[in-house]
Every structure is written in structure tokens, then in C-alpha cells.
Write an enzyme that holds these catalytic residues in place. Structure first.
Site, PDB file in Angstrom:
ATOM      1  N   GLU A 118       0.861  -1.191   0.000  1.00  0.00           N
ATOM      2  CA  GLU A 118       0.000   0.000   0.000  1.00  0.00           C
ATOM      3  C   GLU A 118       0.898   1.243   0.000  1.00  0.00           C
ATOM      4  O   GLU A 118       1.815   1.361   0.832  1.00  0.00           O
ATOM      5  CB  GLU A 118      -0.904  -0.005   1.239  1.00  0.00           C
ATOM      6  CG  GLU A 118      -1.801   1.217   1.290  1.00  0.00           C
ATOM      7  CD  GLU A 118      -3.106   0.981   2.055  1.00  0.00           C
ATOM      8  OE1 GLU A 118      -3.370  -0.148   2.494  1.00  0.00           O
ATOM      9  OE2 GLU A 118      -3.873   1.960   2.198  1.00  0.00           O
ATOM     10  N   LYS A 152      -3.854  -0.093  13.931  1.00  0.00           N
ATOM     11  CA  LYS A 152      -4.691   0.968  13.376  1.00  0.00           C
ATOM     12  C   LYS A 152      -6.119   0.543  13.694  1.00  0.00           C
ATOM     13  O   LYS A 152      -6.609  -0.447  13.148  1.00  0.00           O
ATOM     14  CB  LYS A 152      -4.458   1.061  11.873  1.00  0.00           C
ATOM     15  CG  LYS A 152      -5.416   1.965  11.112  1.00  0.00           C
ATOM     16  CD  LYS A 152      -4.999   2.071   9.632  1.00  0.00           C
ATOM     17  CE  LYS A 152      -5.982   2.912   8.831  1.00  0.00           C
ATOM     18  NZ  LYS A 152      -5.516   3.113   7.433  1.00  0.00           N
ATOM     19  N   GLU A 171     -10.467   4.403   9.007  1.00  0.00           N
ATOM     20  CA  GLU A 171     -10.589   4.025   7.596  1.00  0.00           C
ATOM     21  C   GLU A 171     -11.060   2.578   7.444  1.00  0.00           C
ATOM     22  O   GLU A 171     -10.524   1.801   6.650  1.00  0.00           O
ATOM     23  CB  GLU A 171      -9.262   4.267   6.871  1.00  0.00           C
ATOM     24  CG  GLU A 171      -8.843   5.735   6.915  1.00  0.00           C
ATOM     25  CD  GLU A 171      -7.569   6.067   6.141  1.00  0.00           C
ATOM     26  OE1 GLU A 171      -6.749   5.162   5.941  1.00  0.00           O
ATOM     27  OE2 GLU A 171      -7.418   7.235   5.747  1.00  0.00           O
ATOM     28  N   ASP A 211      -2.532  14.367   7.139  1.00  0.00           N
ATOM     29  CA  ASP A 211      -2.078  13.104   6.574  1.00  0.00           C
ATOM     30  C   ASP A 211      -0.843  13.279   5.701  1.00  0.00           C
ATOM     31  O   ASP A 211      -0.935  13.192   4.477  1.00  0.00           O
ATOM     32  CB  ASP A 211      -3.229  12.505   5.738  1.00  0.00           C
ATOM     33  CG  ASP A 211      -3.012  11.047   5.415  1.00  0.00           C
ATOM     34  OD1 ASP A 211      -2.019  10.485   5.886  1.00  0.00           O
ATOM     35  OD2 ASP A 211      -3.844  10.474   4.691  1.00  0.00           O
ATOM     36  N   GLU A 218       5.180   9.848  13.805  1.00  0.00           N
ATOM     37  CA  GLU A 218       5.193   9.026  12.592  1.00  0.00           C
ATOM     38  C   GLU A 218       5.440   9.898  11.365  1.00  0.00           C
ATOM     39  O   GLU A 218       4.716  10.861  11.106  1.00  0.00           O
ATOM     40  CB  GLU A 218       3.853   8.284  12.462  1.00  0.00           C
ATOM     41  CG  GLU A 218       3.817   7.292  11.317  1.00  0.00           C
ATOM     42  CD  GLU A 218       2.491   6.517  11.245  1.00  0.00           C
ATOM     43  OE1 GLU A 218       2.138   5.805  12.222  1.00  0.00           O
ATOM     44  OE2 GLU A 218       1.799   6.620  10.217  1.00  0.00           O
ATOM     45  N   GLU A 240       3.978   9.130  -0.557  1.00  0.00           N
ATOM     46  CA  GLU A 240       2.591   9.126  -1.028  1.00  0.00           C
ATOM     47  C   GLU A 240       2.161  10.492  -1.546  1.00  0.00           C
ATOM     48  O   GLU A 240       1.589  10.605  -2.632  1.00  0.00           O
ATOM     49  CB  GLU A 240       1.665   8.674   0.105  1.00  0.00           C
ATOM     50  CG  GLU A 240       0.199   8.758  -0.248  1.00  0.00           C
ATOM     51  CD  GLU A 240      -0.712   8.264   0.872  1.00  0.00           C
ATOM     52  OE1 GLU A 240      -0.199   7.851   1.932  1.00  0.00           O
ATOM     53  OE2 GLU A 240      -1.943   8.282   0.676  1.00  0.00           O
ATOM     54  N   TRP A 285     -13.906  12.780   2.728  1.00  0.00           N
ATOM     55  CA  TRP A 285     -12.644  12.548   3.428  1.00  0.00           C
ATOM     56  C   TRP A 285     -12.189  13.690   4.344  1.00  0.00           C
ATOM     57  O   TRP A 285     -11.162  13.576   5.035  1.00  0.00           O
ATOM     58  CB  TRP A 285     -11.539  12.230   2.413  1.00  0.00           C
ATOM     59  CG  TRP A 285     -11.769  10.913   1.746  1.00  0.00           C
ATOM     60  CD1 TRP A 285     -12.430  10.708   0.566  1.00  0.00           C
ATOM     61  CD2 TRP A 285     -11.391   9.617   2.236  1.00  0.00           C
ATOM     62  NE1 TRP A 285     -12.462   9.364   0.278  1.00  0.00           N
ATOM     63  CE2 TRP A 285     -11.834   8.666   1.290  1.00  0.00           C
ATOM     64  CE3 TRP A 285     -10.715   9.162   3.367  1.00  0.00           C
ATOM     65  CZ2 TRP A 285     -11.627   7.297   1.449  1.00  0.00           C
ATOM     66  CZ3 TRP A 285     -10.509   7.798   3.520  1.00  0.00           C
ATOM     67  CH2 TRP A 285     -10.966   6.882   2.579  1.00  0.00           C
TER      68      TRP A 285
END
Ligand code: GCV
Length: 736
Positions: free
Chosen positions: A187, A309, A313, A392, A414, A420, A570
């Protein structure tokens, strides 16, 4: 060891990254003594032997050095038991009690305070010594000597102590075991397949995993989570009947001081255990986790722990049972505690089914709202892992306020090495400066602690989502290796200058830079710096402006789509209309998010006058004509930065082409970077043209120079990145 991992086709040879044979030349040409025993010391010995075999040095291993006599000091003729005296060596790496004579010789008093991973380094009397209390320290000290190269054996230097700021420096792999129908094998993976998994089974490429472990140890990483935080059906089974696959990876990482962690499905008691519930307060559920965890440790005694997690989501979590996230995390922490394991509980919890019409719900608020009421309620072996920003992994976000609001909780920050939202390893985007800014941010103002200090003091961690994969250059874009390297180095010492870290990476990865000691070598180093030092800010320039974020194509998140997420669920909106854009997150008139920060930032961000330009649209909705501190209007800034961002990419591409003739870069690597720069330039232009056109159409405001002079085309003609001559602003070409 140290040699490239080869497959049958030489074109598939795996790149050495920052550990090419050349980087071991200085050490490998010396006489080396290693004192001490155990798995990690054996690794040091094997590394030293491989280096010396290639470069003409020699290694002596004294595994039971506890008996080393006190008179064995530099210059000494020998110990009398057949081992030459320390003076017969150029480099001594010595562990614990075995190191007694070496400590004395190096002028260091051994007080046993170097900790599990620290080491001392000194050079005196023509001998360089690395001393450690524990084996991992010796391994890290060994790689320090590699980094120093000849400097490790030149002038004498007094003892230096080195210890990691963060005791856990972790990479999370978002690798799936099965090829997922949407997210595929990895991913957000941009580096080929997974190093660990392929098509539903363990990949079984042990050489590759070992080579990875070596690279990670060399930059200081000591923990790896081997599967995606979105845990699907097959991956859920890694905890039980597929545990053998995880144990095999652990066996390969262990000699490099790396502990394996597993992302687990919170609903495992239901999915694997056949229980009717995964309620964290249910006795049967607690027993199931306790027993399952006991089995994990029977198989992997140094297992690091779980990553979770939950309620995010679509992943299951404690909310499903009316329980809090502290109750959820503590369930797993309790199961891990008897074995010294840790649960990393992610704070990435938000409503991804938001109504875009509802301007009061603010995704940025979510982590703080969910977690700060739970401060002090997490068990001691639970670490709350928060993304560095409240949204994000955008190219620009404020630092997450959660990191300043949970004094009684262990915290992990993190980062996302996998790019991404920063060009997906098709774009050069060196993230060291971004991470360094976050780590050095002082939530309580100039006199307060930094984020890195907060995480360290809490007993927390630094974590990055890995950008490495089965690609022969490891990271798709060869220059993206620098991100992996820099993450490890900054996690070890967050105060390092990210550009100095980059230079270190350049020296190791491109030995031609230093060994050539020529103009060409300097040119290569200079070119890499010119391309990479500012590449994050360049990326920021041609993408979403002033911290507003997103504007990417939905789903895969590559390339521009200004309204791609504007009317979705979102929670990632920019609210551009004909008058202005940005998100009002003030307490006075907006979502109140600014109130989640302590002073002075709560006031700084609240104030339109004081809010830093680069975050303006994250915190405020402003007219296009709003004047920035840099003297430009918002709209003019958007135009200017998008033009200049593309020009900077064009210069990068040109610079790279110019070093080809020097021949200091491997042909394949050169070609890979060149091809990716072509794509970066294409994509940057697409960003520029879409963003500028969009905001010109929305605002109706022209590029300033045209409006002012009406004659810019006459006055400012100059060649563009392709050599064509036309108006600098190109507004007519682009806008009409
Ligand atoms: C692993 C973002 C990414 C997801 C990722 C998620 C997370 O939403 O797009 O791919 O899921 O972050 O961090 O959990």
C-alpha cells in the site's frame, strides 16, 4: 556480505545503496581487533572480515576477551596469551568487560552508562577505539567508523560518547502478504514489490532481507513492522498459523539488532479465535490475546510488539464495543507486558465519512479530540503513534498538537518516507529538512522543549512508513534512498543538520565524490546538493499552496486535481471560491483547531497577522488579495511559486544531464534518475498549469506584472526551461 545481492541476470543486481564496497575501504585496509562475543559482535566480526578481505586489512577476534590483561595497552607488545597488544591494531572494537584495557588506553573511564545502544569512540596513540557496554553499541560504533572513512584513522581525537536520542527507531512497512485488489502488494509502495512478501506467501529472498537489515543498522534503525497497518484476511493470520513467516524474517533481522513488530487486526479474537466478540474488557478476549502473544514469544523471543490501526478508515477497533482507545490499547499492552513487548497504537483516528457541506467538522481536530482525554490512561508499554501533522503526511502541515498535549503518555512521531503525497518516488523530494523542522519544533515556544525531546522523554519512538521495496535501487527513485538513510540518522540524533546528513549519504553512496578528489567528484557532490537540498521546498512550490494540502488526484494521490477531494467525505477541503480560499480553523470564527495548541502557537496561528505564510491557508480562509509577510498577495504567490517550482525542476534535470560525461555515476542509476526527472518535470508543469489556471479562473485576477505594466511580454522575455523565448509569466499562454 557487502557484495551486491545478485540474481541470475546482472541487470537485476541489487544496488548497494549507502554500503558499497568502497565505503569500507578505510576500515578494510586496517588491522582490526574485535573483543567480545554474541550474535551482534559476530556481525561486527563478519562485517570487518568482509571489508578487510576486499581491501587488504586483517581482523582478529578475541571472543573471550574478559581475560585481557591490564597491561595490554597501545604500544604494548602483547598479552602473553598469543594475542598481540592493542598497539598492533589500528582499530579496536571492544565490548563490556572485554574492553577493560581498551577503555583505559582510550582515556575513557568506563562507568557503564552507555546504555543498550551507545558507544564511545576515540583515537589515541595511533589506535582508534570503539567501546560499548552492550553488543548493539558495538555494531553502531562499527558503522560510525565506516561513515568516518579515513577521518577515523587520521588525527587523534578525544573520546566522544554516542547514544541514540530515541530508543526505538522504527520502520513500518505497509506491505500486504496477498496482492490486494486495490492497494496491491504494498500500500502506497513505489519501489516494486515487497521485500518480505509476494503473491500471498513469504518471498523467501533471505539475501535481500539481510541486505536490508544491514542498511538499516548502518543508519541506526532498530525496529521493523513487517506488514500493513490495514490488516486484511491473510495478514491477520501472521499472528497465528502464519507466524513462522514472521519468525523467519526476525531471524534475518536479529543479527543487525532489529526487532520485528507485527501489525495486528483488533478483531483477531473473532477472525482467528472464533470468539463472538473482540471487546477489550471481555475476559475470554483478554485470555485469547494473552495466550496468542505467549505463542508469539515462544517463536520469536525478542519480538518487538504490535502495531494497531483501530477505528480508522474501516479497520475494527474498541469503538465497535463502546470502549475507549485506552482500553483497546491496554488490552494488547497487557498481553505483551510479561515479555517486554510494546503496542504502538496509532492516533490516526478520524471520521472518513464526513459531509463536505458540514464546515464544523474538522478532520485536523480528530486525533487531539479522541486521545487527549485519555492521557495517563495508557499502560506503560503502550506508545501512542501520531502522524507528524494533524492531517495526513502533506508536504506542509503544522506539527500535530497531540504531541504537546499528552504529558503522561509515551509518544511516537510518525513520518512517511514512502512519498505518497510528495511525488511517489518519481519526484526528487528529500524529506530530511521537513522532518528536521518537525523534530525541532518547540510547541511551547523558544524556551520550551522540542518535539524530539518530548518524544524521547516520554520513552517513545520515531517511526517512518518505509519507502523500500523489491526494486533493484530499493526505493524506485535512487535518490529517495536518502530519505530512508536520513530517517535513521535523525531518529538517532534529531539535532543533526539534515543537509549534513545528506552529505554523509552522498559520500557513502557515491564514493566517486570523494575518492576522485577531482573537479568531477566535487561537481557530482555539488550537483546532488543542488538537486536535493531544497527539493522538498521545490515540491511544495509547484503543488498545493500555503499549507492548504491535498489537491491531488483521489485514490492514488499522484498529480494535481484541485477539486478532487473537495466534495468527498474525506474531510480534506480547500473551500476556494471566487473571493478566496483556505480553511478557517480559528477559535474566533472557525473550527477552533488553533485552540489545541499551547501558547504561543495557539495565538500565533489564530492571528492572521502572525500566522506563518507557509501555513496561512491551513489556518485561515483569506481573500486572494491578502498580503503575505513576503509582500506578495496570496494569488500572486500562487502564480510565482508555481512558475518558479517548475523552473527549479527544469534546472535539476539539466544539472543531472551535465554530470553524465564525468562518468562517476553508474549508467543504470544515471538513466533511472534521468527518466524520473523527465516525469517530475512533466508532472510539475501539470501542477503549475492546473493550479494557476484554476485560481486565475476562480479569482479573475491576472498575473501581477501583466496587470501593472501591460507590457511584460516586451520587458521580460527570456528563455524557459526548454530554451523557448516567451513571456516570463506565460499567463496568456496558460490562462487563455
Ligand atoms: C495504510 C492514508 C493513506 C492510506 C494509509 C493511511 C494510514 O490515508 O492514504 O493508504 O493506510 O493513511 O496511515 O493508515
Amino acid at each position: 556480505m557487502g557484495k551486491p545481492v545478485t540474481t541470475s541476470d546482472p541487470a537485476d543486481e541489487v544496488h548497494d545503496a549507502w554500503l558499497p564496497s568502497e565505503s569500507f575501504r578505510a576500515l578494510g585496509a586496517r588491522r582490526v581487533l574485535v573483543r567480545g562475543g554474541g550474535t551482534l559482535v559476530e556481525t561486527v566480526v563478519r562485517e570487518a572480515e568482509a571489508a578487510c578481505e576486499r581491501h587488504g586489512g586483517s581482523v582478529r577476534h578475541q571472543a573471550h576477551g574478559d581475560r585481557a590483561p591490564a597491561d595490554s595497552v597501545p604500544g604494548d607488545g602483547g598479552s602473553g596469551d598469543g594475542t598481540p597488544g592493542d598497539g598492533a591494531f589500528d582499530l579496536i572494537l571492544a565490548l563490556g568487560r572485554a574492553a577493560a584495557p581498551s577503555w583505559a588506553a582510550a582515556g575513557i573511564e568506563r562507568d557503564g552508562t552507555l546504555g543498550a545502544e551507545g558507544y564511545a569512540l576515540a583515537r589515541r596513540g595511533g589506535v582508534t577505539v570503539v567501546l560499548a557496554d552492550e553488543p548493539a553499541g558495538l555494531l553502531y560504533g562499527f558503522f560510525h567508523v565506516v561513515r568516518l572513512g579515513e577521518a577515523a584513522f587520521a588525527d587523534a581525537f578525544a573520546a566522544q560518547r554516542h547514544e541514540p536520542a530515541l530508543r526505538e527507531r522504527m520502520l513500518d512497512h505497509w506491505d500486504n502478504v496477498d496482492v490486494h485488489p486495490v492497494t496491491r502488494q504494498v500500500e502506497r509502495g513505489y519501489s516494486g514489490g515487497s521485500i518480505f512478501w509476494r503473491d500471498g506467501v513469504a518471498r523467501g529472498d533471505h539475501d535481500r532481507v539481510r541486505a536490508y537489515a544491514r542498511l538499516l543498522a548502518a543508519c541506526g534503525i532498530n525496529a521493523v513492522a513487517v506488514n500493513n497497518v490495514n490488516v486484511h484476511a491473510t495478514e491477520t493470520r501472521l499472528l497465528t498459523d502464519r507466524l513462522g513467516d514472521v519468525a523467519a524474517i526476525a531471524d534475518l533481522l536479529r543479527p543487525y539488532g532489529i526487532r520485528v513488530h507485527l501489525s495486528v487486526n483488533f478483531a483477531s479474537p473473532v477472525a482467528l479465535g472464533g470468539l463472538p466478540t473482540a471487546d477489550p474488557l471481555d475476559e475470554a478476549v483478554r485470555s485469547w490475546w494473552a495466550e496468542t502473544t505467549r505463542r508469539v514469544y515462544a517463536s520469536i523471543p525478542d519480538f518487538g510488539g504490535y502495531v494497531v490501526k483501530a477505528d480508522s478508515e474501516g479497520q475494527p477497533g474498541p469503538f465497535g464495543y463502546g470502549r475507549s482507545h485506552a482500553e483497546g490499547a491496554n488490552l494488547l499492552a497487557e498481553a505483551l507486558a510479561p515479555f517486554g513487548g510494546t503496542v504502538h497504537w496509532r492516533a490516526f483516528v478520524y471520521d472518513h465519512r464526513q459531509d463536505w457541506r458540514d464546515r464544523s467538522t474538522d478532520r485536523a481536530r480528530a486525533a487531539y479530540d479522541h486521545f487527549t482525554p485519555l492521557d495517563g490512561l495508557f499502560r506503560q508499554n503502550a506508545v501512542l503513534q501520531a502522524k507528524y501533522g494533524p492531517m495526513d503526511f502533506q508536504a506542509r502541515e503544522p506539527v500535530s498538537p497531540v504531541l504537546a498535549a499528552m504529558p503522561a503518555t509515551r509518544l511516537a512521531v510518525e513520518f512517511q518516507a514512502t512519498q505518497e503525497y510528495t511525488g511517489q518516488q518519481w519526484h526528487v523530494c528529500y524529506l530530511g529538512p521537513l522532518w528536521s523542522e518537525v523534530l525541532g519544533f518547540r510547541p511551547w515556544g523558544p524556551d520550551g522543549r522540542t518535539v524530539a525531546e518530548v518524544a524521547a522523554a516520554s520513552g517513545g519512538a520515531l517511526v517512518a512508513v518505509s519507502n523500500a521495496g523489491a526494486d533493484r535501487f530499493w526505493t524506485g527513485h535512487p535518490l529517495a534512498q536518502a530519505n530512508l538513510y536520513a530517517f535513521g540518522r535523525l531518529a538517532w540524533d534529531p539535532r543533526l543538520d539534515p543537509i549534513a546528513v545528506l552529505d554523509e549519504w552522498i559520500t557513502l553512496t557515491f564514493p566517486g565524490c570523494s575518492s576522485a578528489q577531482s573537479e568531477a567528484g566535487e561537481r557530482l557532490r555539488g550537483t546532488l546538493h543542488a538537486m536535493m537540498d531544497e527539493s522538498w521546498r521545490t515540491y511544495e512550490q509547484y503543488t498545493a499552496p500555503l499549507g492548504v494540502g491535498f489537491m491531488v488526484r483521489p485514490g492514488h494521490h499522484y498529480g494535481p486535481d484541485v477539486d478532487g477531494y473537495e466534495y468527498t467525505s474525506w474531510g480534506t477541503y480547500h473551500f476556494a471560491d471566487r473571493d478566496g480560499l483556505g480553511v478557517d480553523r480559528t477559535r474566533a470564527t472557525g473550527t477552533g483547531f488553533t485552540g489545541q495548541y499551547p501558547k504561543p502557537w495557539s495565538d500565533t496561528y489564530e492571528s492572521l497577522d502572525q500566522c506563518p505564510d507557509e501555513l496561512l491557508l491551513f489556518f485561515h480562509h483569506v481573500p486572494y488579495t491578502h498580503l503575505l509577510h513576503n509582500g506578495s498577495t496570496v494569488i500572486q504567490h500562487i502564480y510565482d511559486t508555481h512558475f518558479s517550482g517548475v523552473e527549479r525542476v527544469a534546472r535539476m534535470r539539466l544539472a543531472w544531464e551535465q554530470i553524465e560525461a564525468d562518468g562517476l555515476v553508474d549508467r543504470d542509476l544515471f538513466a533511472r534518475v534521468r527518466d524520473r526527472l523527465d516525469e517530475q518535470l512533466r508532472c510539475a508543469r501539470e501542477w503549475r498549469d492546473q493550479i494557476n489556471t484554476y485560481f486565475h479562473r476562480k479569482s479573475g485576477i491576472s498575473y501581477q506584472r501583466c496587470a501593472d505594466t501591460g507590457a511584460c511580454c516586451a520587458e521580460e522575455r527570456r528563455p524557459d526551461e526548454n530554451g523557448a523565448s516567451h513571456c516570463r509569466c506565460r499567463c496568456r499562454r496558460i490562462f487563455f
